[in-house]
Design a protein around this motif. Structure first.
Motif, PDB file in Angstrom:
ATOM      1  N   CYS A 158       0.747  -0.935   0.110  1.00 24.57           N
ATOM      2  CA  CYS A 158      -0.077  -0.229  -0.152  1.00 24.57           C
ATOM      3  C   CYS A 158       1.244   1.079   0.111  1.00 24.57           C
ATOM      4  O   CYS A 158       1.655   1.537   0.616  1.00 24.57           O
ATOM      5  N   PRO A 159       0.761   1.832  -1.185  1.00 26.67           N
ATOM      6  CA  PRO A 159       0.288   1.049  -2.635  1.00 26.67           C
ATOM      7  C   PRO A 159       0.871   0.301  -3.113  1.00 26.67           C
ATOM      8  O   PRO A 159       2.068   0.332  -3.208  1.00 26.67           O
ATOM      9  N   LYS A 166       2.784   4.549  -8.140  1.00 26.76           N
ATOM     10  CA  LYS A 166       3.655   4.802  -6.743  1.00 26.76           C
ATOM     11  C   LYS A 166       3.454   4.194  -6.150  1.00 26.76           C
ATOM     12  O   LYS A 166       2.727   3.347  -5.897  1.00 26.76           O
ATOM     13  N   THR A 168       4.807   5.511  -3.158  1.00 25.82           N
ATOM     14  CA  THR A 168       4.599   5.733  -1.391  1.00 25.82           C
ATOM     15  C   THR A 168       3.432   6.609  -1.392  1.00 25.82           C
ATOM     16  O   THR A 168       3.201   7.477  -2.083  1.00 25.82           O
ATOM     17  N   LEU A 169       2.389   6.410  -0.291  1.00 28.53           N
ATOM     18  CA  LEU A 169       1.920   7.602   0.582  1.00 28.53           C
ATOM     19  C   LEU A 169       2.289   8.431   0.677  1.00 28.53           C
ATOM     20  O   LEU A 169       3.799   9.187   1.523  1.00 28.53           O
ATOM     21  N   ARG A 180       6.599  10.748   3.233  1.00 30.57           N
ATOM     22  CA  ARG A 180       6.574   9.577   2.364  1.00 30.57           C
ATOM     23  C   ARG A 180       6.017   7.938   3.041  1.00 30.57           C
ATOM     24  O   ARG A 180       7.276   7.780   3.517  1.00 30.57           O
ATOM     25  N   ARG A 182       5.498   3.571   3.323  1.00 32.61           N
ATOM     26  CA  ARG A 182       5.300   3.047   2.703  1.00 32.61           C
ATOM     27  C   ARG A 182       4.569   1.901   3.505  1.00 32.61           C
ATOM     28  O   ARG A 182       5.218   1.763   4.074  1.00 32.61           O
ATOM     29  N   GLY A 208      -4.778   3.377   3.152  1.00 33.01           N
ATOM     30  CA  GLY A 208      -4.053   5.091   2.109  1.00 33.01           C
ATOM     31  C   GLY A 208      -4.842   5.850   3.181  1.00 33.01           C
ATOM     32  O   GLY A 208      -3.965   6.515   3.414  1.00 33.01           O
ATOM     33  N   GLU A 209      -6.671   6.019   3.004  1.00 35.09           N
ATOM     34  CA  GLU A 209      -7.170   6.941   3.730  1.00 35.09           C
ATOM     35  C   GLU A 209      -6.997   7.418   5.247  1.00 35.09           C
ATOM     36  O   GLU A 209      -6.245   8.010   5.631  1.00 35.09           O
ATOM     37  N   ILE A 212      -2.692   8.185   6.102  1.00 31.98           N
ATOM     38  CA  ILE A 212      -2.622   9.606   5.899  1.00 31.98           C
ATOM     39  C   ILE A 212      -3.026  10.457   6.760  1.00 31.98           C
ATOM     40  O   ILE A 212      -2.830  11.545   7.369  1.00 31.98           O
TER      41      ILE A 212
END
Length: 335
Positions: A158-159, A166, A168-169, A180, A182, A208-209, A212
């Motif tokens: 993820c991601p 992508k 990294t988040l 960033r 991972r 992911g959400e 963040i």
């Protein structure tokens, strides 16, 4: 008397001919029947003997029925043999019966995949009956892969670079520093929700959400760097695997990198934008002042022209007064 005896003899010959014809027809029918039995015995005898020796409960009538219903008997017999040898129930009433296997085959299902999945689940002590496995298979899911994922959990990035491109988040803490991240999500299949449950894409999006959001609620990036597990604890507590085909086992932070100072850049961009707005407003006021100055100059010129016109009318008015006698020469004598 001779006529009567001849009639009896003729009747006897007739009855004998009919009886002989019946015997011939029965002999032909019996021969055809034996030929048909011989054909099916040569074609399916080996399969039946294999099922019989394996105690797979496949009758010759079932093999003949499969021939006419276009069912591959090799697949059905192999499935029954595997089920019997694996210790699964092959009861005709509520087990993996020949009829149920035929029905699944005719419905377009993958019989061998279903049997392999049930055997694997049975060995791993995972509850999975034939109806549930057949429903998952007909729904378009790989039931064997689902069971294998239940036994050996699957790791999802993820991601996922293959899906989003992508690696990294990107998340921003309250002090404006970009991080960033991972992560790797370990999941196993939830067989009860496999039909109608959300797929891997939903799990990745939810994780992911949540990551963040968790980083965004941190006061500084130092807190996240010091305790990365604070993110995973918050994410796991949200129940992100609800209504999905998977059960989240763990969420692990694989890597965290410090990115740009997004807050400072945003403030700099805002200051530059404010400067441009102020410059635009000043330019506007200067343009308005110049326009007003030009209007005043035009008004002065207009007033001067009106004065000149008025001065030009004075001699004409005096001459008109002399002609009209309103002004006389006695006025000059008095002076």
């Amino acid at each position: 008397m001779m006529f009567a005896s001849n009639g009896v003899v003729a009747a006897g010959w007739f009855e004998g001919g009919v009886f002989a014809a019946i015997l011939v027809l029965l002999g032909i029918a019996g021969l055809i029947f034996m030929m048909v039995l011989g054909f099916f015995a040569l074609r399916y005898g080996k399969l039946w003997f294999q099922a019989y020796m394996s105690v797979a409960d496949v009758s010759p009538i079932s093999l003949i029925r499969m021939h006419f219903t276009k069912v591959n008997p090799n697949v059905i017999v192999q499935a029954k043999v595997m089920s019997a040898q694996a210790g699964l129930s092959i009861s005709r009433k509520n087990g993996i019966s020949t009829r149920r296997l035929e029905a699944h085959y005719l419905a377009g299902g993958n019989v061998m995949n279903v049997i392999h999945a049930i055997i694997a689940a049975h060995r791993a002590e995972i509850p999975l009956d034939f109806d549930q496995a057949a429903a998952i298979d007909l729904a378009g899911r790989d039931v064997l892969e689902a069971v294998q994922t239940s036994v050996y959990p699957k790791v999802i990035d993820c991601p996922d670079p293959a899906r989003s491109g992508k690696t990294t988040l990107s998340a921003i803490t309250k002090n404006g520093i970009e991080l960033r991240v991972r992560t790797r999500v370990t999941v196993r299949t939830n067989l009860e929700q496999l039909i109608g449950g959300a797929t891997e894409d939903t799990v990745i999006a939810r994780v992911g959400e949540a990551i963040i959001s968790s980083i965004g609620s941190a006061d500084t990036h130092f807190r996240v760097l010091e305790n990365p597990d604070m993110i995973t604890r918050v994410v796991l507590s949200r129940g992100l695997d609800a209504q999905t085909a998977f059960e989240i086992v763990s969420i692990d932070i694989a890597d965290i990198d410090v990115g740009e100072n997004i807050g400072a850049r945003l403030q700099s961009d805002q200051a530059e934008a404010d400067t441009r707005v102020a410059q635009a407003q000043a330019e506007r006021r200067r343009a308005d002042a110049i326009a007003e100055e030009q209007q005043m100059r035009a008004l002065v010129a207009s007033n001067k022209s009106a004065l000149v016109l008025a001065e030009a009318e004075v001699p004409m008015a005096m001459a008109e007064a002399f002609r009209a006698g309103r002004i006389t020469a006695s006025m000059d004598d008095e002076e």
